[in-house]
Design an enzyme around this catalytic site. Structure first.
Site, PDB file in Angstrom:
ATOM      1  N   ASP A 285     -29.043   2.776 -18.783  1.00  9.27           N
ATOM      2  CA  ASP A 285     -28.024   2.183 -19.769  1.00  9.27           C
ATOM      3  C   ASP A 285     -28.034   0.615 -20.157  1.00  9.27           C
ATOM      4  OD1 ASP A 285     -25.489   2.480 -21.112  1.00  9.27           O
ATOM      5  OD2 ASP A 285     -24.154   2.841 -19.372  1.00  9.27           O
TER       6      ASP A 285
ATOM      7  N   HIS B  46     -17.349  -0.274 -18.531  1.00  9.32           N
ATOM      8  CA  HIS B  46     -18.226  -1.290 -19.524  1.00  9.32           C
ATOM      9  C   HIS B  46     -17.075  -2.471 -19.357  1.00  9.32           C
ATOM     10  CE1 HIS B  46     -21.829   0.528 -21.000  1.00  9.32           C
ATOM     11  NE2 HIS B  46     -21.283   1.687 -20.539  1.00  9.32           N
TER      12      HIS B  46
ATOM     13  N   CYS C 177     -24.116   0.335 -25.835  1.00 16.32           N
ATOM     14  CA  CYS C 177     -24.347   1.575 -25.915  1.00 16.32           C
ATOM     15  C   CYS C 177     -24.815   1.788 -27.625  1.00 16.32           C
ATOM     16  CB  CYS C 177     -23.064   2.505 -26.010  1.00 16.32           C
ATOM     17  SG  CYS C 177     -23.214   4.266 -26.276  1.00 16.32           S
TER      18      CYS C 177
HETATM   19  C1  LIG Z   1     -29.737  15.520 -27.846  1.00 14.65           C
HETATM   20  C2  LIG Z   1     -30.607  15.267 -28.936  1.00 14.65           C
HETATM   21  C3  LIG Z   1     -31.975  15.355 -28.760  1.00 14.65           C
HETATM   22  C4  LIG Z   1     -30.261  16.056 -30.195  1.00 14.65           C
HETATM   23  O1  LIG Z   1     -30.608  15.656 -31.452  1.00 14.65           O
HETATM   24  P1  LIG Z   1     -30.975  16.805 -32.499  1.00 14.65           P
HETATM   25  O2  LIG Z   1     -31.297  16.083 -33.753  1.00 14.65           O
HETATM   26  O3  LIG Z   1     -29.464  17.353 -32.821  1.00 14.65           O
HETATM   27  O4  LIG Z   1     -31.964  17.664 -31.705  1.00 14.65           O
HETATM   28  P2  LIG Z   1     -33.206  18.727 -32.246  1.00 14.65           P
HETATM   29  O5  LIG Z   1     -33.305  19.819 -31.270  1.00 14.65           O
HETATM   30  O6  LIG Z   1     -32.915  19.039 -33.699  1.00 14.65           O
HETATM   31  O7  LIG Z   1     -34.251  17.386 -32.055  1.00 14.65           O
HETATM   32  C5  LIG Z   1     -34.587  16.443 -32.919  1.00 14.65           C
HETATM   33  C6  LIG Z   1     -35.797  15.788 -32.609  1.00 14.65           C
HETATM   34  O8  LIG Z   1     -35.668  15.212 -31.336  1.00 14.65           O
HETATM   35  C7  LIG Z   1     -36.849  15.888 -30.370  1.00 14.65           C
HETATM   36  N1  LIG Z   1     -36.170  16.170 -28.835  1.00 14.65           N
HETATM   37  C8  LIG Z   1     -35.414  17.103 -28.954  1.00 14.65           C
HETATM   38  N2  LIG Z   1     -34.938  17.001 -27.405  1.00 14.65           N
HETATM   39  C9  LIG Z   1     -35.670  16.084 -26.974  1.00 14.65           C
HETATM   40  C10 LIG Z   1     -36.075  15.692 -25.501  1.00 14.65           C
HETATM   41  N3  LIG Z   1     -35.335  15.948 -24.687  1.00 14.65           N
HETATM   42  N4  LIG Z   1     -37.074  14.641 -25.469  1.00 14.65           N
HETATM   43  C11 LIG Z   1     -37.869  14.244 -26.446  1.00 14.65           C
HETATM   44  N5  LIG Z   1     -37.636  14.691 -27.921  1.00 14.65           N
HETATM   45  C12 LIG Z   1     -36.455  15.496 -27.916  1.00 14.65           C
HETATM   46  C13 LIG Z   1     -37.164  17.337 -31.351  1.00 14.65           C
HETATM   47  O9  LIG Z   1     -38.582  17.738 -30.950  1.00 14.65           O
HETATM   48  C14 LIG Z   1     -36.942  16.737 -32.844  1.00 14.65           C
HETATM   49  O10 LIG Z   1     -38.138  16.135 -32.960  1.00 14.65           O
HETATM   50  P3  LIG Z   1     -38.710  15.872 -34.568  1.00 14.65           P
HETATM   51  O11 LIG Z   1     -38.934  17.523 -34.770  1.00 14.65           O
HETATM   52  O12 LIG Z   1     -37.484  15.394 -35.423  1.00 14.65           O
HETATM   53  O13 LIG Z   1     -39.811  15.043 -34.471  1.00 14.65           O
HETATM   54  C15 LIG Z   1     -30.571  13.702 -29.415  1.00 14.65           C
HETATM   55  O14 LIG Z   1     -29.123  13.564 -30.009  1.00 14.65           O
HETATM   56  C16 LIG Z   1     -30.686  12.896 -28.350  1.00 14.65           C
HETATM   57  O15 LIG Z   1     -31.725  12.558 -27.982  1.00 14.65           O
HETATM   58  N6  LIG Z   1     -29.574  11.897 -28.145  1.00 14.65           N
HETATM   59  C17 LIG Z   1     -29.776  11.078 -27.031  1.00 14.65           C
HETATM   60  C18 LIG Z   1     -28.621  10.097 -27.106  1.00 14.65           C
HETATM   61  C19 LIG Z   1     -28.525   9.068 -25.848  1.00 14.65           C
HETATM   62  O16 LIG Z   1     -29.347   8.882 -25.236  1.00 14.65           O
HETATM   63  N7  LIG Z   1     -27.471   7.991 -25.878  1.00 14.65           N
HETATM   64  C20 LIG Z   1     -27.479   7.205 -24.968  1.00 14.65           C
HETATM   65  C21 LIG Z   1     -27.194   7.829 -23.487  1.00 14.65           C
HETATM   66  S1  LIG Z   1     -25.440   8.330 -23.264  1.00 14.65           S
HETATM   67  C22 LIG Z   1     -24.913   6.959 -22.784  1.00 14.65           C
HETATM   68  O17 LIG Z   1     -25.320   5.916 -22.753  1.00 14.65           O
HETATM   69  C23 LIG Z   1     -23.462   6.971 -22.393  1.00 14.65           C
HETATM   70  C24 LIG Z   1     -23.058   6.885 -20.616  1.00 14.65           C
HETATM   71  C25 LIG Z   1     -23.901   7.860 -19.877  1.00 14.65           C
HETATM   72  O18 LIG Z   1     -24.003   5.769 -20.327  1.00 14.65           O
HETATM   73  C26 LIG Z   1     -21.804   6.926 -20.233  1.00 14.65           C
HETATM   74  C27 LIG Z   1     -21.139   5.916 -21.122  1.00 14.65           C
HETATM   75  O19 LIG Z   1     -20.847   4.685 -20.893  1.00 14.65           O
HETATM   76  O20 LIG Z   1     -20.163   6.489 -21.730  1.00 14.65           O
END
Ligand SMILES: CC(C)(COP(=O)([O-])OP(=O)([O-])OC[C@H]1O[C@@H](n2cnc3c(N)ncnc32)[C@H](O)[C@@H]1OP(=O)([O-])[O-])[C@@H](O)C(=O)NCCC(=O)NCCSC(=O)C[C@@](C)(O)CC(=O)[O-]
Length: 298
Positions: free
Chosen positions: A16, A209, A240
């Protein structure tokens, strides 16, 4: 109410904390941070994320980080996995625990993981199923539990409904995130009171946070509600990517100082933790977000 005797800290700095940094951070520096944290006595470290590198570029090297850390016996090294693909990649990297992440606000869910809350929960089902088959524990997160950067106020009942779903589908613990750090002690207590009706309090964690400087107060308010697991980030690293203006988590050093003052033992060495925070701040060239670390420097 009596305060919990034992508190577990979930160190989220390497994930994070670093995910929001714009500048490249070398794998070696990330590995050093994780190893410094385990040496300080942290028993649970969220090391990285197996998410799309287009969405969160800073986490792209997570597999390399996992390959190079010196795994200390007794320490859990965890990672985020938003879907089955992320889960499989995490297992290839010998991740011991994964976390799935949902939100209590529809707008944040769309911005963060590009789907509705209901769709995200559906997406987690195969992750939980696969994890069960492989004997991997899964933690659940709910974001925006005390406010959303896009929708404003979030009802505790909405938080409860998402937390309940995550718990029912097999998450062993649900961490409730004040993603933008707007919560107050009063709102925190109310939120845990409502969510605690649906999910046992010993299965809930607090993730605060510090945007409004309320994080330590919110931790204390949570302790009064019987919550005994908290996420924190060394040197208060973070923000974030999908919550503009949000600052880092409560600093692990400040959290530990609070717990030490309450006589709650965690087995963590404050001096080593401060040193770990100073080192990563030097690498990043950023201000240390821990008040305790700053006070000790003066
Ligand atoms: C969920 C998705 C993948 C949906 O993303 P999407 O665009 O809806 O999904 P998709 O299935 O169409 O995939 C898009 C692209 O990502 C690839 N892909 C798909 N899955 C994966 C994977 N696992 N690893 C690597 N690559 C992946 C996939 O192959 C494709 O690649 P492209 O064809 O464009 O080259 C995207 O929105 C995403 O990765 N989001 C991540 C967001 C994130 O990490 N946010 C920060 C963490 S949460 C947070 O910080 C809050 C927390 C937990 O701390 C608590 C708080 O404070 O609130």
């Amino acid at each position: 109410m009596n305060l919990p005797q034992h508190v577990r800290l979930v160190e989220v700095g390497p994930r994070d904390g670093l995910q929001n940094e714009k500048q490249p951070i070398s794998v070696a520096d990330k590995v050093r941070l994780v190893d410094d944290l385990s040496a300080a006595g942290l028993g649970y470290i969220e090391v990285g994320s197996f998410v799309s590198p287009k969405w969160v570029p800073q986490m792209a090297g997570s597999a390399e980080v996992f390959a190079q850390i010196a795994r200390k016996p007794g320490v859990t090294y965890a990672a985020l996995a938003p879907n089955l693909r992320g889960f499989e990649a995490a297992l290839e990297s010998k991740v011991e625990e994964v976390a799935v992440f949902a939100a209590a606000s529809e707008a944040f869910s769309q911005k963060n993981i590009n789907c509705s809350i209901a769709e995200s929960l559906e997406r987690f089902v195969p992750v939980l199923d696969a994890a069960k088959q492989r004997g991997v524990r899964v933690r659940g997160y709910v974001s925006c539990v005390l406010g959303c950067p896009y929708e404003g106020a979030v009802a505790p009942e909405q938080v409860a409904s998402v937390a309940r779903e995550l718990f029912a589908m097999g998450c062993y613990e649900v961490s409730l995130g004040d993603t933008i750090g707007v919560g107050t002690a009063g709102a925190t207590r109310k939120m845990f009171e409502v969510v605690g009706r649906d999910v046992p309090r010993d299965k809930l964690a607090g993730h605060f946070h510090d945007t409004y400087g309320q994080a330590v107060a919110n931790v204390y308010a949570s302790l009064l509600e019987g919550i005994s697991v908290f996420d924190s980030s060394v040197a208060g690293l973070g923000g974030c990517p999908y919550a503009k203006g949000a600052t880092g988590n409560v600093a692990s050093e400040d959290m530990l100082y609070l717990l030490n003052g309450l006589g709650i033992d965690t087995g963590i060495d404050l001096d080593k933790l401060i040193a770990a925070g100073r080192r990563i701040c030097q690498v990043l060239g950023r201000d240390n977000g821990s008040r305790v670390a700053k006070a000790r420097q003066a």
